[in-house]
Design an enzyme around this catalytic site. Structure first.
Site, PDB file in Angstrom:
ATOM      1  N   LYS A 278       0.852  -1.182   0.000  1.00  0.00           N
ATOM      2  CA  LYS A 278       0.000   0.000   0.000  1.00  0.00           C
ATOM      3  C   LYS A 278       0.895   1.241   0.000  1.00  0.00           C
ATOM      4  O   LYS A 278       1.828   1.314   0.801  1.00  0.00           O
ATOM      5  CB  LYS A 278      -0.892  -0.029   1.247  1.00  0.00           C
ATOM      6  CG  LYS A 278      -2.269   0.484   0.986  1.00  0.00           C
ATOM      7  CD  LYS A 278      -3.266   0.105   2.046  1.00  0.00           C
ATOM      8  CE  LYS A 278      -4.454   1.044   1.927  1.00  0.00           C
ATOM      9  NZ  LYS A 278      -5.607   0.626   2.685  1.00  0.00           N
ATOM     10  N   GLU A 364     -19.955  -6.014   8.726  1.00  0.00           N
ATOM     11  CA  GLU A 364     -21.003  -5.251   9.403  1.00  0.00           C
ATOM     12  C   GLU A 364     -22.054  -6.172  10.014  1.00  0.00           C
ATOM     13  O   GLU A 364     -22.530  -5.950  11.128  1.00  0.00           O
ATOM     14  CB  GLU A 364     -21.670  -4.278   8.423  1.00  0.00           C
ATOM     15  CG  GLU A 364     -20.826  -3.072   8.056  1.00  0.00           C
ATOM     16  CD  GLU A 364     -19.734  -3.341   7.035  1.00  0.00           C
ATOM     17  OE1 GLU A 364     -19.726  -4.455   6.458  1.00  0.00           O
ATOM     18  OE2 GLU A 364     -18.901  -2.454   6.787  1.00  0.00           O
ATOM     19  N   ARG A 392     -25.911  -2.797   5.384  1.00  0.00           N
ATOM     20  CA  ARG A 392     -25.451  -4.180   5.198  1.00  0.00           C
ATOM     21  C   ARG A 392     -26.002  -5.130   6.261  1.00  0.00           C
ATOM     22  O   ARG A 392     -26.089  -6.327   6.048  1.00  0.00           O
ATOM     23  CB  ARG A 392     -23.921  -4.232   5.306  1.00  0.00           C
ATOM     24  CG  ARG A 392     -23.158  -3.997   4.058  1.00  0.00           C
ATOM     25  CD  ARG A 392     -23.119  -5.258   3.220  1.00  0.00           C
ATOM     26  NE  ARG A 392     -22.765  -4.972   1.859  1.00  0.00           N
ATOM     27  CZ  ARG A 392     -21.554  -5.082   1.350  1.00  0.00           C
ATOM     28  NH1 ARG A 392     -20.564  -5.499   2.110  1.00  0.00           N
ATOM     29  NH2 ARG A 392     -21.344  -4.797   0.091  1.00  0.00           N
TER      30      ARG A 392
HETATM   31  C1  LIG Z   1     -19.136  -2.667   3.372  1.00  0.00           C
HETATM   32  C2  LIG Z   1     -17.983  -1.719   3.551  1.00  0.00           C
HETATM   33  N1  LIG Z   1     -17.478  -1.489   4.777  1.00  0.00           N
HETATM   34  C3  LIG Z   1     -16.461  -0.627   4.938  1.00  0.00           C
HETATM   35  C4  LIG Z   1     -15.929   0.037   3.876  1.00  0.00           C
HETATM   36  C5  LIG Z   1     -14.856   1.090   4.072  1.00  0.00           C
HETATM   37  N2  LIG Z   1     -13.597   0.691   3.411  1.00  0.00           N
HETATM   38  C6  LIG Z   1     -13.214   1.214   2.236  1.00  0.00           C
HETATM   39  S1  LIG Z   1     -11.768   0.615   1.694  1.00  0.00           S
HETATM   40  C7  LIG Z   1     -11.607  -0.349   3.040  1.00  0.00           C
HETATM   41  C8  LIG Z   1     -10.401  -1.217   3.186  1.00  0.00           C
HETATM   42  C9  LIG Z   1     -10.322  -2.206   2.100  1.00  0.00           C
HETATM   43  O1  LIG Z   1      -9.182  -2.984   2.278  1.00  0.00           O
HETATM   44  P1  LIG Z   1      -8.649  -3.839   1.079  1.00  0.00           P
HETATM   45  O2  LIG Z   1      -9.764  -4.515   0.400  1.00  0.00           O
HETATM   46  O3  LIG Z   1      -7.564  -4.700   1.590  1.00  0.00           O
HETATM   47  O4  LIG Z   1      -8.066  -2.759   0.067  1.00  0.00           O
HETATM   48  P2  LIG Z   1      -6.775  -1.832   0.217  1.00  0.00           P
HETATM   49  O5  LIG Z   1      -7.260  -0.466   0.538  1.00  0.00           O
HETATM   50  O6  LIG Z   1      -5.907  -2.410   1.271  1.00  0.00           O
HETATM   51  O7  LIG Z   1      -6.117  -1.882  -1.114  1.00  0.00           O
HETATM   52  C10 LIG Z   1     -12.691  -0.188   3.914  1.00  0.00           C
HETATM   53  C11 LIG Z   1     -12.835  -0.870   5.207  1.00  0.00           C
HETATM   54  C12 LIG Z   1     -16.503  -0.212   2.619  1.00  0.00           C
HETATM   55  N3  LIG Z   1     -16.078   0.416   1.526  1.00  0.00           N
HETATM   56  N4  LIG Z   1     -17.506  -1.080   2.487  1.00  0.00           N
END
Ligand SMILES: Cc1ncc(C[n+]2csc(CCOP(=O)(O)OP(=O)(O)O)c2C)c(N)n1
Length: 625
Positions: A278, A364, A392
């Protein structure tokens, strides 16, 4: 020339014309462009720096848009947007009338599936693969999902289904060992072991140990077919019926491109595990990917400077402070976040109360039922969750918390219009979806201090309660340290006026007061959407000619509807006007701009009321004539 190659790419077909050896330069330019562009507009940064090579490799190897790339969450799609004809449009990313920060089907044919809430990619890609098969169309379908998004139940529901669907499709796990904050849970530990080579090392050790005795080794292999996970790296995904490939370096085009080319030839569900970093390529983001996950404008050379002292606290901070104070007073309090430690204001709580803090991952549904379980045993869970993400867990909310009438406190952040994240993230529906469920108490603070007092009030109840508050800072009211429970279901008259009464729900009270001044109207801080102050509604109906409800929830089924229902139930006939969000999805843009467009600034409220009064006058004149 800066962006020498990148500026020749207006479509992935242009990318595919390039020689394989030119792609590293494309990657370097693309990474520089992402950084420059996001530093000017704000948006997601770390995740996009991590998907530069993957985006290039996918569009280079696959024949997009006929081949479908389905991105999970979609916050990491800026490189994809830039390669698919939206390089210049990045200048207005997440702004009103600009492009979205997430994939949108209406924005580009390369955005195959609209997202922003996580963990939908495998399901959607599977649907597309099944559709292609049924229609006899030859195409590849690729889901790209992060290790954070992979922690959600929905991703596993889709993986579980994939094995029986007998289709060709590819799931790419983009594993950077991070969600927004550090990834958590057993799945994360499992992936880390895969990446560290634990399983392959274990297998090699077992081979060494057992291979001198061939029959024993054969037997061991058979017996372990079921318990393969003890020795073979790919167990979990293979048990789901996928062919597991990896882990490979997701920043190395020399690994990515040949691997994807090989996978293209394979039949059945494929699972490619890539490892990325990242923030890759921008030292400050690599060092602090959490800080650089979502950014406002900043100077890349200097990096993000710390928050300015003396600013108004956000509602998120007010919640975070309250949670720590309450936890100090009551050892039964447990704080829960589904993967939003920073966004929901739990950083301090997590530090101070590590054994009472639960980041459950992007889960969630689980977060709500987990809270219900805690409440059954006498603990006092506080679920800190964005309004949009509670959607959700709606059945868990009803079935596990409300029906059993369990004392769970929901702290709903990002209620109302959130701004740049747009339609997927606006907390536009919570008042409608909460208030129709029995047992819940729904509170809407008008300011920071009221937010703290309402959180306390909800916490002291023996039944479920929700406090919903918006993104950003409030009107700047001083927050009292002392906590007092508010009288349940009691509103507060803030201004006495004539003929018109404005019934304001939440932070729009400030705007309603400004409108009230101009119109010499009565203004009420309603405080509770449920239970509603029916007695006050009755009094207002008997003493005013027009009741105007104001809320930043959709009008349909929202707080205004509660007032209309109360009037009907009390058999009171009075003119009403419901101001709130309209019956269509509201795009991204500046929060204040969006509120104005919805007619929820002072001018809009005054204009709507004047228009209604003119209407009324016209009708009266017509009747008299
Ligand atoms: C249902 C839901 N819960 C929380 C989020 C908030 N959120 C956006 S990106 C993220 C992290 C995602 O992590 P990952 O899939 O590993 O992607 P990275 O940013 O590490 O590339 C979160 C928790 C979301 N978009 N959707």
């Amino acid at each position: 020339m800066p962006y020498e190659l990148l500026q020749t790419i207006d479509d992935p077909a242009d990318l595919r014309k390039l020689d394989r050896r030119q792609l590293q330069q494309v990657a370097d330019e693309l990474r520089a462009f992402v950084l420059e562009s996001v530093s000017k507009t704000g948006g997601h940064l770390s995740s996009n720096l991590g998907t530069v090579e993957l985006s290039i490799a996918l569009h280079y190897v696959f024949h997009t848009p006929e081949d479908r790339i389905v991105w999970d969450v979609g916050h990491q799609t800026y490189p994809h947007k830039i390669l698919t004809g939206r390089r210049e449009a990045m200048a207005r990313l997440r702004m009103l009338d600009g492009i979205s920060g997430f994939p949108r089907r209406t924005e580009s044919i390369y955005d195959t599936f609209g997202t922003a809430h996580s963990s939908t990619s495998v399901s959607a890609a599977l649907g597309m693969a099944v559709a292609a098969k049924r229609k006899g169309e030859q195409r590849h379908v690729i889901a790209v999902i992060g290790d954070g998004a992979m922690s959600a139940g929905m991703a596993f529901e889709a993986m579980n289904n994939a094995s029986v669907a007998e289709v060709n499709f590819l799931v790419i796990l983009n594993d950077n060992d991070m969600s927004i904050s550090p990834a958590v849970g057993g799945m994360n530990r499992y992936l880390a072991r895969l990446v560290s080579g634990f399983y392959s090392a274990a297998r090699r050790a077992a081979e060494r140990v057992l291979s001198p005795v061939p029959s024993l080794w054969e037997l061991a292999k058979k017996v372990e077919e079921h318990a393969k996970g003890m020795v073979v790296p790919s167990t979990l995904f293979e048990e789901f019926g996928f062919n597991y490939i990896g882990p490979i370096d997701g920043h190395d085009l020399d690994s990515l491109i040949p691997t994807l080319r090989n996978i293209k030839e394979l039949k059945g569900p494929q699972f490619l595990h890539i490892v990325t970093k990242k923030g890759q390529g921008y030292k400050l983001a690599e060092a602090d990917p959490v800080l650089y996950h979502g950014v406002s404008k900043f100077e890349p050379a200097a990096g993000i400077s710390g928050s300015k002292p003396g600013g108004k606290p956000s509602f998120t901070q007010v919640f975070g402070d309250w949670l720590c104070d309450m936890a100090t007073l009551d050892p039964r309090l447990i704080g829960i976040t589904p993967a939003m430690r920073e966004g929901s204001g739990l950083v301090k709580f997590a530090e101070l109360f590590p054994d009472r803090y639960f980041d459950v991952g992007i889960a969630e549904q689980h977060s709500v039922t987990f809270a219900a379980g805690l409440a059954c045993e006498g603990l006092k869970p506080v679920v800190a969750i964005y309004s949009t993400f509670l959607q959700r867990a709606y059945d868990q909310f009803i079935h596990d918390v409300e029906i059993q009438n369990l004392p769970v406190l929901f702290a709903l952040d990002r209620a109302g219009l959130v701004g740049a994240d747009g339609q997927t993230h606006h907390g536009a529906f919570d008042l409608s979806y909460l208030r129709c469920i029995p047992n819940i108490t729904v509170m809407v603070p008008a300011d920071e201090n009221e937010c703290r007092q309402m959180l306390y009030t909800g916490f002291t109840l023996d039944t479920p309660a929700a406090v919903r508050y918006p993104r950003g800072a409030g009107p700047g009211v001083a927050v009292e340290k002392e906590m007092r429970a508010l009288p349940i279901g009691k509103a507060e008259v803030r201004r006495e006026g004539r003929r018109i009464a404005l019934l304001a729900f939440g932070t729009l009270l400030k705007t309603a007061l400004e409108a009230g001044e101009e119109l010499d109207a009565t203004v009420v801080n309603m405080r509770f959407v449920k239970p509603l102050d029916d007695a006050l509604v009755e009094h207002l109906a008997r003493t005013h000619a027009l009741l105007v409800t104001v809320e930043d929830n959709v009008v349909m089924g929202g707080a205004g509807s509660a007032v209309a229902e109360s009037l009907a139930a009390q058999d009171l006939a009075v003119r009403t006007l419901h101001l709130g969000l309209p019956d269509h999805f509201i795009d991204h843009g500046d929060q204040a701009q969006l509120l104005a467009l919805a007619g929820l600034n002072k001018e809009g409220i005054v204009a709507s009321i004047r228009a209604r009064l003119a209407d009324v006058a016209q009708h009266a004149a017509a009747r008299a004539a």
